[in-house]
Structure formats: structure tokens, C-alpha cells
Design an enzyme around this catalytic site. Structure first.
Site, mmCIF file in Angstrom:
data_model
loop_
_atom_site.group_PDB
_atom_site.id
_atom_site.type_symbol
_atom_site.label_atom_id
_atom_site.label_comp_id
_atom_site.label_asym_id
_atom_site.label_seq_id
_atom_site.Cartn_x
_atom_site.Cartn_y
_atom_site.Cartn_z
ATOM 1 N N ASP A 170 61.514 35.387 24.117
ATOM 2 C CA ASP A 170 62.918 35.435 24.524
ATOM 3 C C ASP A 170 63.263 36.753 25.205
ATOM 4 O OD1 ASP A 170 64.253 37.176 22.027
ATOM 5 O OD2 ASP A 170 62.491 36.020 21.483
ATOM 6 N N TYR A 184 54.811 41.924 22.715
ATOM 7 C CA TYR A 184 56.159 42.494 22.699
ATOM 8 C C TYR A 184 56.152 44.028 22.695
ATOM 9 C CZ TYR A 184 60.724 43.936 20.964
ATOM 10 O OH TYR A 184 61.926 44.565 20.809
ATOM 11 N N LYS A 218 60.971 28.968 17.522
ATOM 12 C CA LYS A 218 62.131 29.849 17.339
ATOM 13 C C LYS A 218 62.941 29.864 18.625
ATOM 14 C CE LYS A 218 62.040 34.077 18.333
ATOM 15 N NZ LYS A 218 61.877 35.534 18.524
#
Length: 518
Positions: free
Chosen positions: A297, A262, A369
């Protein structure tokens, strides 16, 4: 048995490719340390506080050693040597350095065995405290019981920790199971951890140890009142990954954002720095019983959710392997994905369902998640409620666990208390009325969902095979994740990477990875 008839051989092939990718990268990681890793060692040895200018003492000590060209041996060695030589605590030694009254590299070198024993005595005290925190969490869950279905996960983000506490308590009383305190914009790019309670932030609140303590205390108080354990989440991504993981372990956080890629992709942090830092941070998270949240995501906010779905699955496989290498069990891997298909896409719901069911079957032990729609949310709150309802349906149908509630006002403003209440009511209704729906349905053989899952899995295998051949660093350079390219020697924080010497010393890897928390 796979409900969507996944090819188990392809799943195994993908996992083997991911393991090879992680192992190759880990060889680089094992040879290096960073300023953040060494500051974390000092924090775990009890160094805390700031000097008169507000500079954290762990930064002062690590910068001191780096300037002397001594960081390659590890901060723990020099701290232990000074403890033997001066009969001072690590905190007292740090204060002496801050006052420029001590040069760690000028002290006579004492017997290495004696030095390491001195350090390990202190290190074990901290590790025991972390173990105690884990046992406290387990005792509360034993007393109150834990939720069997999805955890309702909400966000507070006022910028003021005391206002966050008011909102967090209200959300817990409305039914939230996890409270995430969003970090202030830009904190991930700070190469230090702010100190003390904070009341100003933009888009979130500073992640500090005192803020962690205050929120943990508040949620325990509310949880005891409600007869439920309320989990606390914060972020250990960025340039201080292991430091914030250590603070979270000491203050009994339960969930932490922690992704291997990330920071590289979305914050332009140097890839070498991030991959070294994530290893130590995950070792700490694993020992502390913290569930990590990975950030797949985010890929879908920059790339098309339909076309790039295989990159999400590939990243989940890679994150899984890096986590296992750091001793973090599958039961603590909140691997991420999101409900982000374009609402105008025909059969988009079926594609979302295929992706979620596939993730559930491939990672059966992981508390996945699942993130709500954001990219295609508009000012139409009524349509937003429908989008969130469909998202909630996929969660209960496929057994997602960490369910970040979608807000109908996502595209308008930071949610009000009333917005959270409506989101909790929406999810609670759907989770109750559809609780066993997933067990009642079968997917048509050769149907859209089965074919979509097969297509994504096949593309994932090809991508992982390609990454294995090229190496992870080169793959990121080419922009194969989220269509974002990052150079190996670019980005923020590269100057904080240090090659270890042959005598490098860090007692915490052995204590965290080999000791086990139970």
C-alpha cells in the site's frame, strides 16, 4: 473459475518468475547473518534487560563479538561454549560481559556436540513457549469462534502505552477485531529495541516487549468480557525485524507488519541487511502463527495508483515467495494493497474493484490486507465518509480479510474515539447489508474490469521477467518499485551484515523451519 477470466498461464508465469527472483536472493541470504539476527538468537535464549546506561544486553554481547571479529561463527556457539565452561545461564553470561568481566573469545573451546546440546536445551524451551502461545490463541478461537467476514482493524497511537490500552479497549467494545499499536516515529531506524513500558512517543508508541505484554493482557481481559478474541498487531519492520518478531512470538501477538522491501524503499535501510533480517523474522512469525502484513500500500502513496498497479502485484508475488521460503504458510500472508485511485479519475471505482478481485483470485488462501484511502483524503469529512464507504464496498465484494478502517478525519488529526466509532459503524453496516453481494454478481466479459485486470497482470509478468534477468538488488537500484532508487551498498545498517563462517551455528532455523508449530 476466475470471475474476471484471468489467464492462469500468466499467473503461473508470474509466480515462477517471482520464485526464481526469491531463490537467487536467498542464496545471498543463506551466506550471511546480521547483528539483528544474532541479537534475536540471544533474546530467544533468554537474554534480556539493559545495563546501567540503558543499553540492551543483547546489543552488548553482539557488539562484543563483532569487535572481536567472531560474529561470523554465530552468537549461539559462543554462548553455548560459555554455558559449558562456566555453568552459567545465558542471562548471567550477558551480565558478566556487560560488566567487562568476561571475554567470550578467550574461553577454551569445548566439544562442539556438548556445546550445541547445551544451547538446544534452552532453545527448545523458548520454542515450546511460542508453540504454547499459538495453542492458547487457537483455544480461545475455538472457545469464542472466529469471524468469517473481514476483520475490522483499527489503530491506536497515543505514544503512551497506558493511554493506548484505554483506547484499544474502547475500540474492541465498539466492534474492532484487530488493534494495531502504531510505533513511534523513527523507531524502525533504531538498531536496538527499547526496554520496558513507555509513556512517551511521537505519532505512536515504542514497540517493547513489556508494552506487548501489557496490551496483550488488556485485550485478553476485554476479549473474555466480550466473548471474542481480539487480535493484537505491531510492527517488526526496520533494523530490528527479527528481534521484534521474537518479542511478538513470546507475548502472543497475532499480526505483525513484515515486508521484504518496505524498509529498503521507505526507510532507506540497506537492502542486504533487510533481506537477511526478513528471512529470520518470517521464520519466527510463521512458527508463532502470526499473520504478516506486507506494505505494498505504501507504493501508492509515492507513485500513481493507476499507472503503478503492476508494481503492487509484482511485490505481492515476491513477498509470497520469500514468505514460503521462511516456512510461512499462505494462510498467514496478509499481502497488502490499497484503495488509492484519484477520486477524480473516471471509473476509478471499477479499477479499484479490478485490482482487489485480481488479488483475491491470485492469492486465494491469503488473508489479504486492504488499506483505506489516505493520499486523496481532505478536510471534507463528508466526502471522506463516501470514499471510505466505497472502500468498504470493495472489501465485502471481493473477500478481503484484514480491513484497516478508513477514518473520515484522516487528513486532519489522529483519530478520536468517536472517529473510530463512526468508521466501525460505516463498515459494519456495509458488510452486513452487502454480505453476499460478491457471490451474486458476475463481471461482464470484455468489460472494463476484466480488461484492467488483464492489463495489470500482463505488465506484472513483464516486470517480474525483467527483475529475474537483472536481479532484485539491481532492480531496486533502478527505482522500479514506488519510483524510489536505493544503492546496494548504501542506506542504514550495512555495517551490521556479516558473512557466515563454515562453522556458523544458529539452532533456531532448524527448530522453526523443520519442527513445525502444530
Amino acid at each position: 473459475m476466475s470471475k474476471i477470466r484471468l489467464d492462469i498461464n500468466k499467473v503461473d508465469t508470474a509466480r515462477n518468475h517471482a520464485r526464481a527472483i526469491a531463490e537467487e536472493t536467498q542464496r545471498f541470504v543463506d551466506l550471511h547473518t546480521t547483528v539483528a539476527v544474532e541479537r534475536t538468537v540471544l533474546r530467544l535464549l533468554g537474554v534480556d534487560g539493559v545495563n546501567e546506561e540503558g543499553v540492551p544486553l543483547p546489543n552488548i554481547v553482539v557488539d562484543h563479538l563483532k569487535e572481536k571479529g567472531a560474529l561470523e561463527n554465530g552468537a549461539a556457539f559462543y554462548m553455548g561454549n560459555a554455558m559449558v565452561a562456566l555453568s552459567l545461564s545465558p542471562q548471567e553470561i550477558a551480565e558478566e560481559i556487560a560488566q567487562e568481566r568476561l571475554d567470550l573469545t578467550k574461553l577454551p573451546v569445548h566439544d562442539r556436540f556438548e556445546v550445541e546440546m547445551k544451547v538446544e536445551d534452552v532453545a527448545r524451551e523458548t520454542v515450546e513457549k511460542i508453540k504454547g502461545n499459538r495453542k492458547d490463541r487457537e483455544a480461545k478461537l475455538e472457545e469464542f469462534g472466529d469471524k468469517s467476514g473481514p476483520y475490522l482493524y483499527v489503530i491506536v497511537a497515543t505514544g503512551n502505552i497506558y493511554a493506548d490500552i484505554v483506547q484499544a479497549k474502547a475500540a474492541a467494545k465498539q466492534g474492532a477485531d484487530i488493534i494495531a499499536v502504531i510505533r513511534t516515529t523513527g523507531q524502525s531506524l533504531l538498531d536496538y529495541v527499547p526496554y520496558g513500558a513507555t509513556t512517551e512517543g511521537f505519532g505512536g508508541t515504542m514497540a517493547t516487549q513489556e508494552n506487548f505484554r501489557l496490551m496483550r493482557e488488556a485485550l485478553d481481559e476485554t476479549g473474555d468480557e466480550l466473548g471474542r478474541y481480539i487480535r493484537l498487531c505491531n510492527y517488526c519492520s526496520g533494523l530490528c525485524m527479527p528481534e521484534i518478531a521474537a518479542m511478538g512470538a513470546v507475548e502472543r501477538l497475532d499480526v505483525m507488519l513484515n515486508d521484504a522491501l518496505y524498509g529498503i524503499l521507505f526507510r532507506d535501510i540497506n537492502m542486504k541487511r533487510t533481506l537477511i533480517d526478513q528471512y529470520f523474522s518470517r521464520a519466527i512469525n510463521g512458527y508463532a502463527g502470526v499473520i504478516i502484513n506486507t506494505g505494498e500500500d505504501n507504493y501508492l502513496t509515492t507513485a500513481d495508483a493507476y499507472e503503478e498497479a503492476h508494481t503492487v502485484l509484482a511485490s505481492q508475488f515476491i513477498n509470497e515467495q520469500f514468505a514460503l521460503m521462511a516456512g510461512l504458510p499462505e494462510e498467514q500472508m496478509g499481502l497488502g494493497h490499497a484503495f488509492e485511485m484519484d477520486p477524480e479519475m473516471k471509473n476509478g471505482f471499477l479499477y479499484e474493484l479490478a485490482q482487489a478481485q485480481m488479488a483475491r483470485e491470485i492469492f486465494p488462501k491469503a488473508p489479504l490486507k486492504y488499506m483505506p484511502p489516505t493520499k486523496f483524503m481532505t478536510g471534507d469529512i463528508f466526502k471522506g465518509q463516501v470514499q471510505n464507504a466505497l472502500f468498504n464496498m470493495v472489501t465485502i465484494m471481493t473477500g478481503q480479510k484484514l480491513h484497516l478502517l478508513g477514518m473520515m478525519t484522516e487528513a486532519i488529526h489522529t483519530p478520536f474515539l468517536s472517529d473510530r466509532a463512526v468508521a466501525i459503524e460505516n463498515a459494519s453496516y456495509i458488510f452486513n447489508t452487502m454480505e453476499d453481494f460478491g457471490n451474486e454478481i458476475e463481471f461482464r466479459q470484455g468489460g472494463i474490469i476484466e480488461k484492467r485486470a488483464e492489463e495489470v497482470l500482463s505488465e506484472t509478468v513483464k516486470l517480474l521477467e525483467n527483475i529475474k534477468e537483472e536481479g532484485l538488488f539491481r532492480t531496486i537500484e533502478k527505482g522500479k518499485f514506488a519510483a524510489i532508487k536505493r544503492p546496494q551498498d548504501g542506506g542504514k545498517g550495512l555495517d551490521g551484515v556479516v558473512k557466515k563462517s563454515s562453522t556458523y551455528y544458529n539452532p533456531f532455523f532448524e527448530l522453526l523451519l523443520e519442527g513445525g508449530a502444530n
